[in-house]
Design a protein around this motif. Sequence first.
Motif, PDB file in Angstrom:
ATOM      1  N   GLU A   1     -33.943  43.478 -55.221  1.00 47.98           N
ATOM      2  CA  GLU A   1     -33.595  42.251 -55.942  1.00 47.98           C
ATOM      3  C   GLU A   1     -33.967  42.423 -57.406  1.00 47.98           C
ATOM      4  N   GLU A   2     -33.212  41.806 -58.293  1.00 46.26           N
ATOM      5  CA  GLU A   2     -33.508  41.952 -59.711  1.00 46.26           C
ATOM      6  C   GLU A   2     -33.084  40.738 -60.510  1.00 46.26           C
ATOM      7  N   ALA A   3     -33.715  40.581 -61.656  1.00 49.58           N
ATOM      8  CA  ALA A   3     -33.358  39.513 -62.601  1.00 49.58           C
ATOM      9  C   ALA A   3     -33.433  40.092 -64.009  1.00 49.58           C
ATOM     10  N   PRO A   4     -32.397  39.856 -64.821  1.00 49.11           N
ATOM     11  CA  PRO A   4     -31.162  39.140 -64.507  1.00 49.11           C
ATOM     12  C   PRO A   4     -30.192  40.000 -63.705  1.00 49.11           C
ATOM     13  N   SER A   5     -29.049  39.402 -63.324  1.00 48.55           N
ATOM     14  CA  SER A   5     -28.031  40.121 -62.557  1.00 48.55           C
ATOM     15  C   SER A   5     -27.218  41.036 -63.458  1.00 48.55           C
ATOM     16  N   PRO A   6     -27.036  42.308 -63.084  1.00 50.33           N
ATOM     17  CA  PRO A   6     -26.176  43.203 -63.870  1.00 50.33           C
ATOM     18  C   PRO A   6     -24.740  42.677 -63.988  1.00 50.33           C
ATOM     19  N   LEU A   7     -24.230  42.077 -62.889  1.00 47.32           N
ATOM     20  CA  LEU A   7     -22.876  41.534 -62.948  1.00 47.32           C
ATOM     21  C   LEU A   7     -22.783  40.402 -63.965  1.00 47.32           C
ATOM     22  N   VAL A   8     -23.720  39.470 -63.932  1.00 46.78           N
ATOM     23  CA  VAL A   8     -23.706  38.334 -64.844  1.00 46.78           C
ATOM     24  C   VAL A   8     -23.897  38.797 -66.287  1.00 46.78           C
ATOM     25  N   GLU A   9     -24.685  39.840 -66.482  1.00 48.79           N
ATOM     26  CA  GLU A   9     -24.876  40.387 -67.826  1.00 48.79           C
ATOM     27  C   GLU A   9     -23.559  40.923 -68.380  1.00 48.79           C
ATOM     28  N   ARG A  10     -22.688  41.435 -67.481  1.00 48.66           N
ATOM     29  CA  ARG A  10     -21.416  41.996 -67.939  1.00 48.66           C
ATOM     30  C   ARG A  10     -20.377  40.911 -68.255  1.00 48.66           C
ATOM     31  N   ILE A  11     -20.573  39.727 -67.693  1.00 54.82           N
ATOM     32  CA  ILE A  11     -19.586  38.651 -67.864  1.00 54.82           C
ATOM     33  C   ILE A  11     -20.299  37.468 -68.526  1.00 54.82           C
ATOM     34  N   PRO A  12     -20.288  37.395 -69.843  1.00 55.05           N
ATOM     35  CA  PRO A  12     -21.092  36.410 -70.578  1.00 55.05           C
ATOM     36  C   PRO A  12     -20.865  34.962 -70.165  1.00 55.05           C
ATOM     37  N   SER A  13     -19.640  34.605 -69.781  1.00 51.29           N
ATOM     38  CA  SER A  13     -19.354  33.206 -69.444  1.00 51.29           C
ATOM     39  C   SER A  13     -19.845  32.809 -68.061  1.00 51.29           C
ATOM     40  N   MET A  14     -20.237  33.794 -67.264  1.00 50.74           N
ATOM     41  CA  MET A  14     -20.545  33.523 -65.868  1.00 50.74           C
ATOM     42  C   MET A  14     -21.864  32.768 -65.702  1.00 50.74           C
ATOM     43  N   ARG A  15     -22.854  33.070 -66.529  1.00 47.47           N
ATOM     44  CA  ARG A  15     -24.184  32.471 -66.351  1.00 47.47           C
ATOM     45  C   ARG A  15     -24.141  30.947 -66.485  1.00 47.47           C
ATOM     46  N   ALA A  16     -23.484  30.463 -67.505  1.00 47.15           N
ATOM     47  CA  ALA A  16     -23.423  29.021 -67.708  1.00 47.15           C
ATOM     48  C   ALA A  16     -22.734  28.338 -66.533  1.00 47.15           C
ATOM     49  N   ALA A  17     -21.679  28.949 -66.002  1.00 48.26           N
ATOM     50  CA  ALA A  17     -20.967  28.369 -64.863  1.00 48.26           C
ATOM     51  C   ALA A  17     -21.837  28.368 -63.612  1.00 48.26           C
ATOM     52  N   LEU A  18     -22.566  29.451 -63.388  1.00 48.16           N
ATOM     53  CA  LEU A  18     -23.485  29.533 -62.250  1.00 48.16           C
ATOM     54  C   LEU A  18     -24.551  28.453 -62.334  1.00 48.16           C
ATOM     55  N   PHE A  19     -25.177  28.327 -63.497  1.00 46.66           N
ATOM     56  CA  PHE A  19     -26.250  27.349 -63.670  1.00 46.66           C
ATOM     57  C   PHE A  19     -25.723  25.933 -63.454  1.00 46.66           C
ATOM     58  N   ASP A  20     -24.532  25.663 -63.957  1.00 46.30           N
ATOM     59  CA  ASP A  20     -23.947  24.333 -63.796  1.00 46.30           C
ATOM     60  C   ASP A  20     -23.706  24.044 -62.316  1.00 46.30           C
ATOM     61  N   ALA A  21     -23.182  25.028 -61.576  1.00 40.95           N
ATOM     62  CA  ALA A  21     -22.929  24.842 -60.144  1.00 40.95           C
ATOM     63  C   ALA A  21     -24.233  24.634 -59.383  1.00 40.95           C
ATOM     64  N   ALA A  22     -25.285  25.384 -59.750  1.00 39.56           N
ATOM     65  CA  ALA A  22     -26.567  25.261 -59.067  1.00 39.56           C
ATOM     66  C   ALA A  22     -27.182  23.885 -59.298  1.00 39.56           C
ATOM     67  N   ARG A  23     -27.090  23.388 -60.537  1.00 35.53           N
ATOM     68  CA  ARG A  23     -27.633  22.060 -60.822  1.00 35.53           C
ATOM     69  C   ARG A  23     -26.843  20.974 -60.086  1.00 35.53           C
ATOM     70  N   LYS A  24     -25.518  21.144 -59.998  1.00 40.06           N
ATOM     71  CA  LYS A  24     -24.705  20.197 -59.241  1.00 40.06           C
ATOM     72  C   LYS A  24     -25.122  20.190 -57.768  1.00 40.06           C
ATOM     73  N   ALA A  25     -25.378  21.378 -57.225  1.00 38.03           N
ATOM     74  CA  ALA A  25     -25.774  21.479 -55.816  1.00 38.03           C
ATOM     75  C   ALA A  25     -27.091  20.752 -55.571  1.00 38.03           C
ATOM     76  N   ALA A  26     -28.078  20.970 -56.447  1.00 39.28           N
ATOM     77  CA  ALA A  26     -29.376  20.320 -56.292  1.00 39.28           C
ATOM     78  C   ALA A  26     -29.262  18.811 -56.450  1.00 39.28           C
ATOM     79  N   ASP A  27     -28.474  18.378 -57.430  1.00 38.76           N
ATOM     80  CA  ASP A  27     -28.316  16.947 -57.686  1.00 38.76           C
ATOM     81  C   ASP A  27     -27.603  16.245 -56.532  1.00 38.76           C
TER      82      ASP A  27
END
Length: 691
Positions: A237-263
Amino acid sequence: MTTSKAPITSVLVANRGEITRRVFRTARSLGLHCIAVHSTADASMPYVGEADAAVHLPGTAPAETYLRADLVIDAARRAGADAIHPGYGFLSENAGFAAAVIEAGLTWIGPPAEAISSMGSKIEAKKLMAAAGVPVLAELTPAEVSEAELPVLVKASAGGGGRGMRVVHRLEDLAAEIDAASAEALSAFGDGTVFCERYLATGHHIEVQVLADQHGTIWAVGERECSIQRRHQKVVEEAPSPLVERIPSMRAALFDAARKAADAIGYVGAGTVEFLADEGGDFYFLEMNTRLQVEHPVTEATTGLDLVALQFSIAAGDALPPEPPAAVGHSIEVRVYAEDPARDWQPQTGRLYRFELGSAGAGGSAGSAGVSGSAGVRGSAGGAGSAVAEFAPGGPRAGAPWLRLDSGVVSGSEISPYYDAMLAKVIVWGSTRAEAAARLAAELSRAKIHGVRTNRDLLVRVLRHPAFLAGETDTAFFDRHGLDLLAEPLADKATEELSALAASLADAAGRRSTARVQRGLPSGWRNLPSQAQRKTFTVGDSQYQVTYRLTRDGLVAEGNVVVIEASAEQVVLEVAGVSRRFQVAAYPGLVCVDSSLGSVALAPVERFPDPSQQVAAGSLLAPMPGTVIRVGVEVGDKVTQGQPLLWLEAMKMEHTISAPAGGIVAELAVSTGQQVELGAVLAVVQAQEET
């Protein structure tokens, strides 16, 4: 989660092993009294000795110990606990347990029971997430699956950890795999409900750490990539994700989805929203783990947060700051399992004679490392056997260690067949991913792990693999790069032979050092030339016979090897002008040799073996202690090579015992439900021509 009416003074950790030691360390740094529960099999485990108080749960199986909510709550009452922390696994995602803890007047260090319940069924959870605007993979009922949907993944609706999961590539196999997954899920989680979804063979397993307080603040605290897995269980396991590092727009979308899930479920506390992503950055909700994750240290390493301290803080009603700290650098964690990757990840049991890794393993102890806290709470290392390695925001502070070891075992621990095969987690931080990978591989390769086979060499090969270093870490990593190659020992045949020589010389030196006469002379010394001394060892399927003799010039070994030094614990050999140091440790029936060339475990071959220890040809021996859960043949049945004969359950996993060759079942020595020991004869298959 409920705010405690009075300050927490003591906490019971409703778990075992590594996570209990991890929670204890932070709890003790906060001034809390630490209480453990333990099964009969765990009575001598390190976490029990480190507790301020411990309560025995009679029995060994999880169902009669750690999964008994009534016994755990009763233990908390008797020991005077104010709060219960569930760790991960066992009852950590059991909504009934959470509700019972609160009803008992104790503080629950976890999310609300309603939030746990809403995520307890993966089928219902996916419906909730879809309604909240979180991307999901469509659920397929078995009747809907056609050739066009293949391959599909059969999943248990309850639980996780890879249990109740099957990948199906052929339509004709679907019904049988559903039955098998359902039976396994029922045994593991008490719920046999399963469903199907499209299987992404080369997906990326990405998860987002969330923290939410009781005042409406929800943090998305960085993402982790956990794509390198075996049997759907994470290995690296690692942080940050190599895939997310390669796709700059992905992190913001992931975080938004995670916050929606928790809310969407009114989440409070620490949790993880897991996604499956493809190479293009599209991602889909997998599940939400309503608990702390095994891999949480990599987030702590890159942010400086103590997630356990924050769990206590949130349970006390404290508010989170508006924004989490930014992640800095890179952290990688590997799970060291007692298993043999080359033999279908077969779990290993027995005595762990020695477990030392870097400075964290000095003195034979291996404990959880410290991390720094936030939100007004600060954690530090503490407790017997703890290894200090404080990670601060932006990585370790100047001069502080960058290596962390979270371990449930120490040298001398007994590895039982009753629980998960994970021995420890090794975590490093580096300013770059390459630096972190190099550091972790080096520390693992130098580790002294004696007594049970582990996946250590596999982990080193993964960390040094060009594809891993390039960030190509999808879930098909082992299939693509060949598990047979990745599972090969780091030590090659030449190293094994040198290690066998070192073991032989160390044995001779040790015997002479305790001799009552002529102590200074090695075994085999004569005034005149005589026959060479010989000793034979096996390493896996290879056998090595080594020879040496004493001459006027000293000890001389065959093969152009010069003996520079030899003692019972250390041998220095010179080959082609290069000297190398071999450290030797002898145990009953085992000699472990560590060097810069790799670690080698040797089994001495007895010159006069005990005939009573021999077994009949065609005997199938138990590869581990466990329980026979199914027998698929009868005496007299004709079987073919590779045909499954019976099934064992050990270390939370099911293992198939197959016929080594075609023939007739001449003997069945076990029955369903029977406990067997390592090496016990399970069945005898006679070659057909012998009957």
